[in-house]
Design a protein around this motif. Sequence first.
Motif, PDB file in Angstrom:
ATOM      1  N   LYS A  13      -5.332  -9.408  -0.598  1.00  0.00           N
ATOM      2  CA  LYS A  13      -5.676  -9.051   0.781  1.00  0.00           C
ATOM      3  C   LYS A  13      -4.948  -9.923   1.801  1.00  0.00           C
ATOM      4  N   GLU A  14      -4.518 -11.096   1.394  1.00  0.00           N
ATOM      5  CA  GLU A  14      -3.774 -11.998   2.282  1.00  0.00           C
ATOM      6  C   GLU A  14      -2.266 -11.809   2.184  1.00  0.00           C
ATOM      7  N   SER A  15      -1.807 -10.958   1.273  1.00  0.00           N
ATOM      8  CA  SER A  15      -0.375 -10.855   0.962  1.00  0.00           C
ATOM      9  C   SER A  15       0.420  -9.941   1.885  1.00  0.00           C
ATOM     10  N   GLY A  16      -0.238  -9.175   2.719  1.00  0.00           N
ATOM     11  CA  GLY A  16       0.460  -8.215   3.557  1.00  0.00           C
ATOM     12  C   GLY A  16       0.615  -6.879   2.851  1.00  0.00           C
ATOM     13  N   CYS A  17       1.138  -5.907   3.554  1.00  0.00           N
ATOM     14  CA  CYS A  17       1.249  -4.548   3.028  1.00  0.00           C
ATOM     15  C   CYS A  17       2.489  -4.404   2.134  1.00  0.00           C
ATOM     16  N   ALA A  18       2.275  -3.969   0.911  1.00  0.00           N
ATOM     17  CA  ALA A  18       3.376  -3.778  -0.035  1.00  0.00           C
ATOM     18  C   ALA A  18       4.202  -2.538   0.292  1.00  0.00           C
ATOM     19  N   CYS A  19       3.691  -1.669   1.145  1.00  0.00           N
ATOM     20  CA  CYS A  19       4.418  -0.442   1.487  1.00  0.00           C
ATOM     21  C   CYS A  19       5.303  -0.658   2.716  1.00  0.00           C
ATOM     22  N   CYS A  20       4.704  -1.015   3.844  1.00  0.00           N
ATOM     23  CA  CYS A  20       5.483  -1.126   5.083  1.00  0.00           C
ATOM     24  C   CYS A  20       5.823  -2.558   5.472  1.00  0.00           C
ATOM     25  N   GLY A  21       5.199  -3.529   4.813  1.00  0.00           N
ATOM     26  CA  GLY A  21       5.491  -4.929   5.099  1.00  0.00           C
ATOM     27  C   GLY A  21       4.646  -5.548   6.198  1.00  0.00           C
ATOM     28  N   GLN A  33      -9.737   2.934 -10.309  1.00  0.00           N
ATOM     29  CA  GLN A  33     -11.016   2.371  -9.876  1.00  0.00           C
ATOM     30  C   GLN A  33     -11.549   1.341 -10.873  1.00  0.00           C
ATOM     31  N   GLY A  34     -11.867   0.150 -10.367  1.00  0.00           N
ATOM     32  CA  GLY A  34     -12.453  -0.893 -11.185  1.00  0.00           C
ATOM     33  C   GLY A  34     -11.466  -1.804 -11.889  1.00  0.00           C
ATOM     34  N   LEU A  35     -10.184  -1.491 -11.858  1.00  0.00           N
ATOM     35  CA  LEU A  35      -9.165  -2.347 -12.482  1.00  0.00           C
ATOM     36  C   LEU A  35      -8.584  -3.265 -11.403  1.00  0.00           C
ATOM     37  N   TRP A  36      -9.303  -4.331 -11.111  1.00  0.00           N
ATOM     38  CA  TRP A  36      -8.980  -5.190  -9.979  1.00  0.00           C
ATOM     39  C   TRP A  36      -7.658  -5.922 -10.114  1.00  0.00           C
ATOM     40  N   TRP A  37      -7.213  -6.175 -11.333  1.00  0.00           N
ATOM     41  CA  TRP A  37      -5.941  -6.871 -11.517  1.00  0.00           C
ATOM     42  C   TRP A  37      -4.764  -6.008 -11.076  1.00  0.00           C
ATOM     43  N   THR A  38      -4.978  -4.713 -10.919  1.00  0.00           N
ATOM     44  CA  THR A  38      -3.899  -3.828 -10.463  1.00  0.00           C
ATOM     45  C   THR A  38      -4.067  -3.449  -8.994  1.00  0.00           C
ATOM     46  N   SER A  39      -4.695  -4.313  -8.218  1.00  0.00           N
ATOM     47  CA  SER A  39      -4.873  -4.065  -6.786  1.00  0.00           C
ATOM     48  C   SER A  39      -3.555  -4.242  -6.039  1.00  0.00           C
ATOM     49  N   ILE A  40      -3.345  -3.378  -5.062  1.00  0.00           N
ATOM     50  CA  ILE A  40      -2.147  -3.391  -4.225  1.00  0.00           C
ATOM     51  C   ILE A  40      -2.569  -3.713  -2.800  1.00  0.00           C
ATOM     52  N   GLY A  41      -1.856  -4.623  -2.153  1.00  0.00           N
ATOM     53  CA  GLY A  41      -2.119  -4.921  -0.751  1.00  0.00           C
ATOM     54  C   GLY A  41      -1.546  -3.835   0.139  1.00  0.00           C
TER      55      GLY A  41
END
Length: 80
Positions: A13-21, A33-41
């Motif tokens: 959540k602190e890393s910024g947007c992986a799509c637009c920056g 859903q539920g696989l938190w290690w594969t979360s994308i900012g």
Amino acid sequence: MSQAERRHVELVKESGCACCGAAGFVHAHEIEQGLWWTSIGLCPDCHTGPNGIHGDKTLWRIHKLNEIKALNETLRRVYG
């Protein structure tokens, strides 16, 4: 969610947007859903906006991204 997963998601959540920056606090989008290690900012527009991943995905096509490429960018930002 384990304590380690919570810490990982906070870093995402602190890393910024992986799509637009976009910088700053972003959402943590789970590839599955539920696989938190594969979360994308993702910023709100790229996540839940009408052109985002949960919309018509226009922003994703513009940036030539899919979820795996966005996950790679998120992990690079968090751990690189």
